[in-house]
Design a protein around this motif. Structure first.
Motif, short mmCIF file in Angstrom:
data_model
loop_
_atom_site.label_atom_id
_atom_site.label_comp_id
_atom_site.label_asym_id
_atom_site.label_seq_id
_atom_site.Cartn_x
_atom_site.Cartn_y
_atom_site.Cartn_z
N CYS A 174 40.35 58.13 58.48
CA CYS A 174 38.70 57.34 59.09
C CYS A 174 39.46 56.09 57.21
O CYS A 174 39.88 56.88 56.45
CB CYS A 174 37.59 58.35 58.01
N ILE A 175 39.14 55.39 57.59
CA ILE A 175 39.29 54.17 56.57
C ILE A 175 38.58 53.62 55.86
O ILE A 175 38.47 52.86 56.13
CB ILE A 175 40.51 53.08 57.33
N GLY A 176 38.42 53.84 54.72
CA GLY A 176 38.19 52.95 53.41
C GLY A 176 38.05 51.54 52.61
O GLY A 176 39.31 51.55 52.80
N VAL A 177 37.79 50.73 52.83
CA VAL A 177 38.26 49.13 51.96
C VAL A 177 38.09 49.33 50.48
O VAL A 177 36.57 49.82 49.90
CB VAL A 177 38.62 48.82 52.64
N GLY A 178 38.42 48.75 49.50
CA GLY A 178 37.51 47.97 48.45
C GLY A 178 36.77 46.92 48.86
O GLY A 178 37.45 45.96 49.03
N ALA A 179 35.67 46.27 48.09
CA ALA A 179 35.41 45.10 47.98
C ALA A 179 34.69 44.90 46.02
O ALA A 179 34.75 45.79 45.61
CB ALA A 179 34.13 45.27 48.83
N TYR A 180 34.09 43.27 46.31
CA TYR A 180 33.75 43.08 44.50
C TYR A 180 32.33 42.60 45.42
O TYR A 180 32.94 40.99 45.16
CB TYR A 180 35.50 42.22 44.48
N PRO A 181 31.71 43.13 44.12
CA PRO A 181 30.01 41.87 44.21
C PRO A 181 30.24 40.75 43.42
O PRO A 181 29.57 39.76 43.81
CB PRO A 181 29.33 43.40 43.65
N GLU A 182 30.93 40.72 42.55
CA GLU A 182 31.25 39.97 41.41
C GLU A 182 32.46 39.03 41.97
O GLU A 182 32.90 38.16 41.20
CB GLU A 182 31.39 39.87 40.11
N LYS A 183 33.21 38.88 43.00
CA LYS A 183 34.27 38.08 44.00
C LYS A 183 35.47 38.95 42.64
O LYS A 183 35.77 39.65 41.70
CB LYS A 183 34.29 36.81 43.17
N HIS A 184 36.55 39.27 43.89
CA HIS A 184 37.21 39.64 43.55
C HIS A 184 38.25 38.44 42.19
O HIS A 184 38.24 36.78 43.17
CB HIS A 184 38.89 38.92 44.79
N PHE A 185 38.96 38.62 41.84
CA PHE A 185 39.38 37.74 40.87
C PHE A 185 40.30 36.12 41.30
O PHE A 185 40.71 35.05 41.26
CB PHE A 185 40.39 38.33 39.62
N GLU A 186 40.84 36.45 42.58
CA GLU A 186 42.03 35.89 42.83
C GLU A 186 40.97 34.63 44.36
O GLU A 186 41.74 33.79 44.45
CB GLU A 186 43.14 36.43 43.83
N ALA A 187 40.19 35.50 44.59
CA ALA A 187 39.18 34.60 45.10
C ALA A 187 39.12 33.06 45.38
O ALA A 187 38.26 33.19 44.16
CB ALA A 187 38.07 35.60 45.87
N PRO A 188 38.50 32.07 45.70
CA PRO A 188 38.09 31.01 45.51
C PRO A 188 36.35 30.52 45.05
O PRO A 188 36.29 30.08 44.60
CB PRO A 188 38.54 29.59 46.11
N ASN A 189 35.88 31.61 46.12
CA ASN A 189 34.48 31.55 45.97
C ASN A 189 33.88 33.03 46.33
O ASN A 189 35.23 33.99 47.44
CB ASN A 189 33.90 30.46 46.32
N LEU A 190 32.67 33.51 46.10
CA LEU A 190 32.45 34.79 46.56
C LEU A 190 32.35 34.66 48.07
O LEU A 190 32.46 36.28 49.49
CB LEU A 190 31.18 34.65 46.45
N GLU A 191 31.54 33.46 48.95
CA GLU A 191 31.58 32.99 50.72
C GLU A 191 33.33 33.29 51.29
O GLU A 191 33.72 34.08 51.98
CB GLU A 191 30.72 32.04 50.68
N THR A 192 34.13 33.05 50.82
CA THR A 192 35.64 33.92 50.77
C THR A 192 36.30 34.43 50.83
O THR A 192 36.43 35.29 52.03
CB THR A 192 36.44 32.44 49.93
N ASP A 193 35.86 35.55 49.67
CA ASP A 193 35.93 36.91 49.84
C ASP A 193 35.26 37.05 50.69
O ASP A 193 36.11 38.75 51.22
CB ASP A 193 36.25 36.78 48.27
#
Ligand code: FAD
Length: 319
Positions: A174-193
């Motif tokens: 069973c696999i969990g993953v991480g996510a960033y409500p305030e955007k991952h710092f490398e992503a250009p914007n939240l939508e792309t993230d």
């Protein structure tokens, strides 16, 4: 039991706890004692973070420096085995792309399956100290989505499945993953993230745990955007109580997040009073947790970072 089954069977919000493996030198008993205070709350599982080797620089006799890779922490698999040896509880080791080739990941999966562990959180990991950007390990994965896909494919190998007595369409991990409500710092914007987060879900991850946040509205808006983007899996919110004044600058820098003005002002009023800062941070997190429970979140994930007192106080108040 898989986290997906735990989530499906839970009728109310439960606490989820994440610990960091100890530095070399700590004993198994010291580790187990450090998490003993959590056991009073019968957690359903404990997450154990994963850390890649670090570079250490040694001065040579001629005045030059040589670079060596050192492993400062006990491995997540060893810590999971230690926890299982004392407590009757599920463990969820994190697995990172950084520092691992595909073969090393497969070997780690074999070790986990050997221990009967069938839950994993799959992450990319950060850059090494001294490196500006994350550089994939040669022969390893670039993104967490590739790691998720790799885990799924590896399970697909017939010998691996046969050795675990799996039915053809059954998945072992069973696999969990991480996510960033305030955007991952490398992503250009939240939508792309969020589009990249969807790639992890499409690759086969079963649920999501968020980075810590200090304003619940940020989480609620994020969940709404994820749902609109077609992400249907559970999204578990992650919380961490502020415990020192320094964290109001350290946490935004380390995790690329905002600390709300109201909390910053309150902490600043008491910046020279360690106890008051600790109490304010604990109380803020308690209120966040109560509000999340009232909104019916499936679980609340706590980044304990080796501290138990403030977390146990929050658990007493909320669960
Ligand atoms: P990814 O999902 O791979 O995303 C990284 C970046 O690449 C993002 O900006 C994303 O938008 C972008 N991206 C993703 N896919 C693509 C693509 N196909 N094309 C272009 N861009 C893409 N770190 C540790 O070292 N050990 C841990 O145990 C650990 N535990 C964590 C637990 C949680 C719940 C969370 C939220 C984070 C954790 N981290 C841990 C930190 C994490 O490793 C870092 O935040 C890392 O920088 C990103 O990891 P990720 O898995 O989210 O990466």
């Amino acid at each position: 039991m898989k986290i997906t089954d735990i989530l499906a069977k839970s009728t109310k919000t439960y606490p989820s706890l994440e610990i960091v493996p100890p530095l070399r030198g700590m004993t198994k008993n010291e580790l187990l004692e450090s998490i003993a205070p959590f056991m009073e709350f019968s957690p359903k599982y404990i997450n154990v973070t994963s850390h890649r080797d670090e570079f250490e620089y040694k001065e040579e006799a001629d005045g030059t420096f040589s670079r060596h890779l050192v492993r400062n922490r006990i491995s997540e698999t060893t810590v999971c085995a230690a926890i299982m040896s004392r407590y009757n509880i599920e463990v969820v080791p994190h697995l990172i792309c950084g520092g691992n080739t595909v073969e090393e990941i497969q070997s780690r999966l074999d070790n986990l399956a050997f221990l009967g562990i069938n839950n994993i959180v799959a992450l990319r990991g950060d850059s090494m100290t001294g490196e500006k950007r994350f550089a994939p390990t040669p022969g390893g994965y670039r993104y967490a989505s590739e790691l998720v896909e790799g885990i799924r494919n590896y399970q697909g190998s017939s010998s691996y499945r046969r050795s675990r007595g799996l039915e053809t369409d059954e998945r072992y991990f069973c696999i969990g993953v991480g996510a960033y409500p305030e955007k991952h710092f490398e992503a250009p914007n939240l939508e792309t993230d969020i589009a990249n987060l969807k790639k992890k879900v499409d690759a086969g991850s079963d649920y999501i745990i968020t980075q810590m946040f200090f304003d619940n509205q940020v989480y609620y808006d994020f969940v709404e955007k994820c749902r609109a983007a077609g992400i249907a899996v559970p999204i578990i919110p992650g919380l961490k109580p502020i415990s020192t004044f320094k964290q109001i600058s350290v946490l935004p820098e380390a995790f690329s997040l905002d600390i709300p003005l109201e909390l910053t002002q309150e902490l600043t009023k008491f910046k020279d009073d360690r106890n008051a800062v600790y109490q304010i941070g604990t109380e803020w997190c308690t209120q966040q947790c109560k509000d999340l429970i009232a909104h019916g979140v499936p679980a609340v994930h706590f980044y304990t970072m080796g501290k138990s007192e403030n977390i146990t106080n929050i658990l007493k108040e909320c669960f």
